[in-house]
Scaffold this active site. Structure first.
Site, PDB file in Angstrom:
ATOM      1  N   HIS A   1      50.659  57.102  45.223  1.00  0.00           N
ATOM      2  CA  HIS A   1      50.569  55.883  46.048  1.00  0.00           C
ATOM      3  C   HIS A   1      51.999  55.537  46.477  1.00  0.00           C
ATOM      4  CE1 HIS A   1      48.717  51.767  46.777  1.00  0.00           C
ATOM      5  NE2 HIS A   1      49.992  51.415  46.679  1.00  0.00           N
TER       6      HIS A   1
ATOM      7  N   CYS B   1      53.543  44.274  48.850  1.00  0.00           N
ATOM      8  CA  CYS B   1      52.993  43.573  47.699  1.00  0.00           C
ATOM      9  C   CYS B   1      53.647  42.203  47.610  1.00  0.00           C
ATOM     10  CB  CYS B   1      53.244  44.369  46.417  1.00  0.00           C
ATOM     11  SG  CYS B   1      52.686  43.507  44.949  1.00  0.00           S
TER      12      CYS B   1
ATOM     13  N   ARG C   1      42.948  46.595  51.782  1.00  0.00           N
ATOM     14  CA  ARG C   1      43.419  45.852  50.598  1.00  0.00           C
ATOM     15  C   ARG C   1      44.948  45.776  50.564  1.00  0.00           C
ATOM     16  NH1 ARG C   1      46.966  46.228  46.468  1.00  0.00           N
ATOM     17  NH2 ARG C   1      46.506  48.456  46.283  1.00  0.00           N
ATOM     18  N   ASP C   2      45.616  46.893  50.279  1.00  0.00           N
ATOM     19  CA  ASP C   2      47.076  46.858  50.143  1.00  0.00           C
ATOM     20  C   ASP C   2      47.707  46.531  51.496  1.00  0.00           C
ATOM     21  OD1 ASP C   2      49.440  47.017  48.755  1.00  0.00           O
ATOM     22  OD2 ASP C   2      49.334  49.156  48.326  1.00  0.00           O
TER      23      ASP C   2
ATOM     24  N   ASN D   1      52.689  50.727  53.217  1.00  0.00           N
ATOM     25  CA  ASN D   1      52.255  51.963  52.566  1.00  0.00           C
ATOM     26  C   ASN D   1      52.544  53.148  53.472  1.00  0.00           C
ATOM     27  OD1 ASN D   1      50.330  49.743  51.460  1.00  0.00           O
ATOM     28  ND2 ASN D   1      50.013  51.456  50.094  1.00  0.00           N
TER      29      ASN D   1
ATOM     30  N   HIS E   1      54.806  53.846  48.900  1.00  0.00           N
ATOM     31  CA  HIS E   1      55.167  52.896  49.958  1.00  0.00           C
ATOM     32  C   HIS E   1      56.321  53.532  50.725  1.00  0.00           C
ATOM     33  CE1 HIS E   1      52.692  49.251  49.137  1.00  0.00           C
ATOM     34  NE2 HIS E   1      52.444  49.953  48.047  1.00  0.00           N
TER      35      HIS E   1
HETATM   36  P1  HMG Z   1      46.280  33.379  35.862  1.00  0.00           P
HETATM   37  O1  HMG Z   1      46.676  32.155  36.585  1.00  0.00           O
HETATM   38  O2  HMG Z   1      47.116  33.839  34.708  1.00  0.00           O
HETATM   39  O3  HMG Z   1      44.733  33.305  35.411  1.00  0.00           O
HETATM   40  O4  HMG Z   1      46.209  34.546  36.934  1.00  0.00           O
HETATM   41  P2  HMG Z   1      44.066  32.620  34.163  1.00  0.00           P
HETATM   42  O5  HMG Z   1      43.313  33.694  33.431  1.00  0.00           O
HETATM   43  O6  HMG Z   1      45.047  31.775  33.410  1.00  0.00           O
HETATM   44  O7  HMG Z   1      43.006  31.645  34.871  1.00  0.00           O
HETATM   45  C1  HMG Z   1      43.429  30.519  35.639  1.00  0.00           C
HETATM   46  C2  HMG Z   1      42.302  30.126  36.576  1.00  0.00           C
HETATM   47  O8  HMG Z   1      42.130  31.190  37.526  1.00  0.00           O
HETATM   48  C3  HMG Z   1      40.940  29.943  35.911  1.00  0.00           C
HETATM   49  O9  HMG Z   1      40.255  28.939  36.647  1.00  0.00           O
HETATM   50  C4  HMG Z   1      40.251  31.248  36.139  1.00  0.00           C
HETATM   51  O10 HMG Z   1      38.838  31.179  36.172  1.00  0.00           O
HETATM   52  C5  HMG Z   1      40.770  31.619  37.519  1.00  0.00           C
HETATM   53  P3  HMG Z   1      40.096  27.452  36.068  1.00  0.00           P
HETATM   54  O11 HMG Z   1      39.430  27.631  34.733  1.00  0.00           O
HETATM   55  O12 HMG Z   1      41.506  26.958  35.951  1.00  0.00           O
HETATM   56  O13 HMG Z   1      39.297  26.789  37.130  1.00  0.00           O
HETATM   57  N1  HMG Z   1      40.767  33.083  37.692  1.00  0.00           N
HETATM   58  C6  HMG Z   1      40.200  33.728  38.727  1.00  0.00           C
HETATM   59  N2  HMG Z   1      39.542  33.299  39.828  1.00  0.00           N
HETATM   60  C7  HMG Z   1      39.084  34.239  40.669  1.00  0.00           C
HETATM   61  N3  HMG Z   1      39.243  35.572  40.468  1.00  0.00           N
HETATM   62  C8  HMG Z   1      39.906  36.031  39.396  1.00  0.00           C
HETATM   63  C9  HMG Z   1      40.412  35.081  38.480  1.00  0.00           C
HETATM   64  N4  HMG Z   1      41.096  35.216  37.320  1.00  0.00           N
HETATM   65  C10 HMG Z   1      41.314  33.991  36.854  1.00  0.00           C
HETATM   66  N5  HMG Z   1      40.057  37.338  39.205  1.00  0.00           N
HETATM   67  C11 HMG Z   1      45.523  36.679  37.749  1.00  0.00           C
HETATM   68  C12 HMG Z   1      45.945  35.891  36.537  1.00  0.00           C
HETATM   69  C13 HMG Z   1      45.488  38.147  37.380  1.00  0.00           C
HETATM   70  C14 HMG Z   1      44.149  36.216  38.191  1.00  0.00           C
HETATM   71  C15 HMG Z   1      46.568  36.420  38.884  1.00  0.00           C
HETATM   72  O14 HMG Z   1      47.821  36.739  38.405  1.00  0.00           O
HETATM   73  C16 HMG Z   1      46.291  37.222  40.131  1.00  0.00           C
HETATM   74  O15 HMG Z   1      45.277  37.043  40.793  1.00  0.00           O
HETATM   75  N6  HMG Z   1      47.230  38.116  40.510  1.00  0.00           N
HETATM   76  C17 HMG Z   1      47.046  38.910  41.715  1.00  0.00           C
HETATM   77  C18 HMG Z   1      48.157  39.841  41.869  1.00  0.00           C
HETATM   78  C19 HMG Z   1      47.914  40.763  43.031  1.00  0.00           C
HETATM   79  O16 HMG Z   1      46.851  40.821  43.646  1.00  0.00           O
HETATM   80  N7  HMG Z   1      48.968  41.539  43.370  1.00  0.00           N
HETATM   81  C20 HMG Z   1      48.882  42.510  44.415  1.00  0.00           C
HETATM   82  C21 HMG Z   1      48.073  43.702  44.042  1.00  0.00           C
HETATM   83  S1  HMG Z   1      48.951  44.866  43.025  1.00  0.00           S
HETATM   84  C22 HMG Z   1      49.720  45.922  44.151  1.00  0.00           C
HETATM   85  O17 HMG Z   1      49.724  45.643  45.324  1.00  0.00           O
HETATM   86  C23 HMG Z   1      50.300  47.209  43.663  1.00  0.00           C
HETATM   87  C24 HMG Z   1      49.428  48.418  44.009  1.00  0.00           C
HETATM   88  O18 HMG Z   1      49.220  48.515  45.402  1.00  0.00           O
HETATM   89  C25 HMG Z   1      50.079  49.709  43.509  1.00  0.00           C
HETATM   90  C26 HMG Z   1      51.554  49.843  43.907  1.00  0.00           C
HETATM   91  O19 HMG Z   1      51.883  49.721  45.097  1.00  0.00           O
HETATM   92  O20 HMG Z   1      52.347  50.075  43.003  1.00  0.00           O
HETATM   93  C27 HMG Z   1      48.045  48.321  43.341  1.00  0.00           C
HETATM   94 MG    MG Z   2      50.674  49.355  46.808  1.00  0.00          MG
END
Ligand code: HMG
Ligand code: MG
Length: 300
Positions: A206, A239, A12-13, A248, A208
Site C-alpha cells: 500500500h 490520511c 475510502r483512502d 495513494n 502513497h
Molecule cells: P474514541 O474516541 O477513542 O472512541 O475513537 P471511544 O471508544 O472512546 O468511543 C467514544 C464514542 O465514539 C462512543 O460514543 C462510541 O460509541 C463512539 P458515546 O458513547 O460517547 O456516544 N464510537 C463510534 N461511533 C461510530 N463508529 C465507530 C465508533 N467507535 C466509537 N467505529 C476511534 C476511537 C477508533 C473510533 C477513532 O479514533 C476513529 O474513528 N479513528 C479513525 C481514524 C481513521 O479513520 N484514520 C484514517 C484511516 S487509516 C489510514 O488511512 C491508513 C491506511 O490507509 C494504510 C496506510 O496508508 O498506511 C489504512
Molecule cells: Mg493509506
C-alpha cells in the site's frame, strides 16, 4: 506465482481526507464507474467515528445504496467493536482492521496503543468470522518505513505487529508506506526481514506517492514476486492523521505499468480515467495521475 490483484481504495483512502463534502450519489457513481472499469476488489468506505472522518460519515447509507454485482468484493475499514456492528449491519463480508508499526501513529490515528488495537482486533475478528460464513479479513500495518511523529521504523517493529495479526488469523496483510517516503531499497530491506514468514500470497503493498517513488517500489516488488497492490483512482488520497501524507499510488499508473509488463489486469484504462474525471470535476482540480493526464491529452 500468486494471482495479480489490484485493490482499489479510492472511495475510502482516496476520499477520506478530502475537505470538500462529496455527496453520496457522487460516491455511489464513482464506485459503479470503477466496477465498469474493471475493479474486482474495492474498499468502499470506513466504519470509523464520523467526527474523526466526516467525509465518510455516510458509510452505512452508502453501503445500503450501492448495487453489489456478483464477482466484485466490497470491503470497509473497521477500527473496533462499534465499527464491527455497523459492518455486520451493512452485510459486507470483507473488513479491514488497521494498526501501525509505530506507537505514536497508532495513538493519533485510533486512540489506542498497538497492544490495545491488537486485543480489540482479536475480538472483532472472532466475532466477524462467527457471524459471516465467507469472511475475509485484511490487517493493515501503517508506517512500515517511517512514522510522521516518531521517525524511521525498523523492519523488526513491523514484523512484531504482523506476527500478532497472523495469530489473530487475518487473511492478508497490507503494508502501508503511509507518508510515501520509501524507495525500493527500504522496501527490499523490509521484505528481507518479513519473508519467508510472510509470503507474497498473503501480502499487499500500500504505497502513497507523496514523493513520486510508489511506482519504483511496485516495480521492485513485482520483480520479487508480489502480485497484490492497493491503489486509488487518479492518485486520490491521504490520511487525516498522518501530516504530510500525499495521495495513494494512482490506479491508472499501476495498470499502465502492469499491462506494459505483460501482466493482464482486466482493467479498461479509458473507463478508469472517466471514473476518476467525474470525481476530480467535483473536487475542481486535476487528477494527480501522470497516466490519467496522458490519456486525456491523447484524446484532445
Ligand atoms: P474514541 O474516541 O477513542 O472512541 O475513537 P471511544 O471508544 O472512546 O468511543 C467514544 C464514542 O465514539 C462512543 O460514543 C462510541 O460509541 C463512539 P458515546 O458513547 O460517547 O456516544 N464510537 C463510534 N461511533 C461510530 N463508529 C465507530 C465508533 N467507535 C466509537 N467505529 C476511534 C476511537 C477508533 C473510533 C477513532 O479514533 C476513529 O474513528 N479513528 C479513525 C481514524 C481513521 O479513520 N484514520 C484514517 C484511516 S487509516 C489510514 O488511512 C491508513 C491506511 O490507509 C494504510 C496506510 O496508508 O498506511 C489504512
Ligand atoms: Mg493509506
Amino acid at each position: 506465482m500468486s494471482e495479480l490483484r489490484i485493490i482499489e481504495v479510492g472511495p475510502r483512502d482516496g476520499l477520506q481526507n478530502e475537505p470538500t463534502p462529496i455527496p453520496l450519489e457522487v460516491k455511489a457513481r464513482f464506485i459503479a464507474n470503477l466496477i465498469e472499469a474493471g475493479a474486482k476488489e474495492i474498499e468502499v468506505t470506513s466504519f470509523v467515528h464520523p467526527k474523526w472522518v466526516p467525509q465518510l460519515a455516510d458509510a452505512d447509507e452508502l453501503l445500503a445504496t450501492i448495487p453489489r454485482p456478483e464477482g466484485v468484493h466490497f470491503s470497509a475499514l473497521v477500527p473496533n467493536r462499534r465499527g464491527l456492528d455497523r459492518a455486520l449491519a451493512s452485510g459486507v463480508n470483507r473488513i479491514a482492521l488497521f494498526t501501525a508499526a509505530s506507537e505514536a501513529f497508532t495513538t493519533k490515528n485510533i486512540n489506542m496503543t498497538i497492544a490495545e488495537s491488537l486485543a480489540e482486533f482479536r475480538a472483532v475478528a472472532d466475532a466477524f468470522r462467527e457471524a459471516v460464513p465467507n469472511a475475509f479479513i485484511r490487517g493493515y500495518v501503517s508506517t512500515v518505513v517511517e512514522c510522521p511523529f516518531a521517525g524511521p521504523v525498523a523492519p523488526s517493529q513491523v514484523k512484531e505487529v504482523i506476527d500478532h495479526l497472523i495469530q489473530i488469523g487475518v487473511d492478508e496483510i497490507s503494508l502501508g508506506d503511509t507518508i510515501g517516503v520509501a524507495i525500493p531499497d527500504d522496501i527490499q530491506r523490509l521484505a528481507d526481514a518479513l519473508e519467508p514468514a510472510l509470503s507474497p500470497s498473503q501480502t499487499a503493498w500500500h504505497f502513497h506517492d507523496t514523493r513520486g517513488t510508489a511506482m519504483a517500489n511496485v516495480a521492485a516488488m513485482v520483480e520479487r514476486g508480489y502480485r497484490a497492490f492497493d491503489a486509488s483512482a487518479g492518485g486520490l488520497g491521504g490520511c487525516p492523521y498522518a501530516p504530510g501524507a500525499g495521495g495513494n499510488l494512482a490506479t491508472e499508473d499501476l495498470i499502465y505499468y502492469l499491462e506494459r509488463k505483460g501482466l493482464a489486469t482486466g482493467w479498461d484504462l479509458d473507463r478508469l480515467v472517466q471514473a476518476g474525471s467525474e470525481v476530480f470535476a467535483h473536487l475542481n482540480r486535476p487528477s494527480a495521475s501522470r497516466v490519467h493526464q496522458a490519456v486525456l491529452a491523447a484524446c484532445r
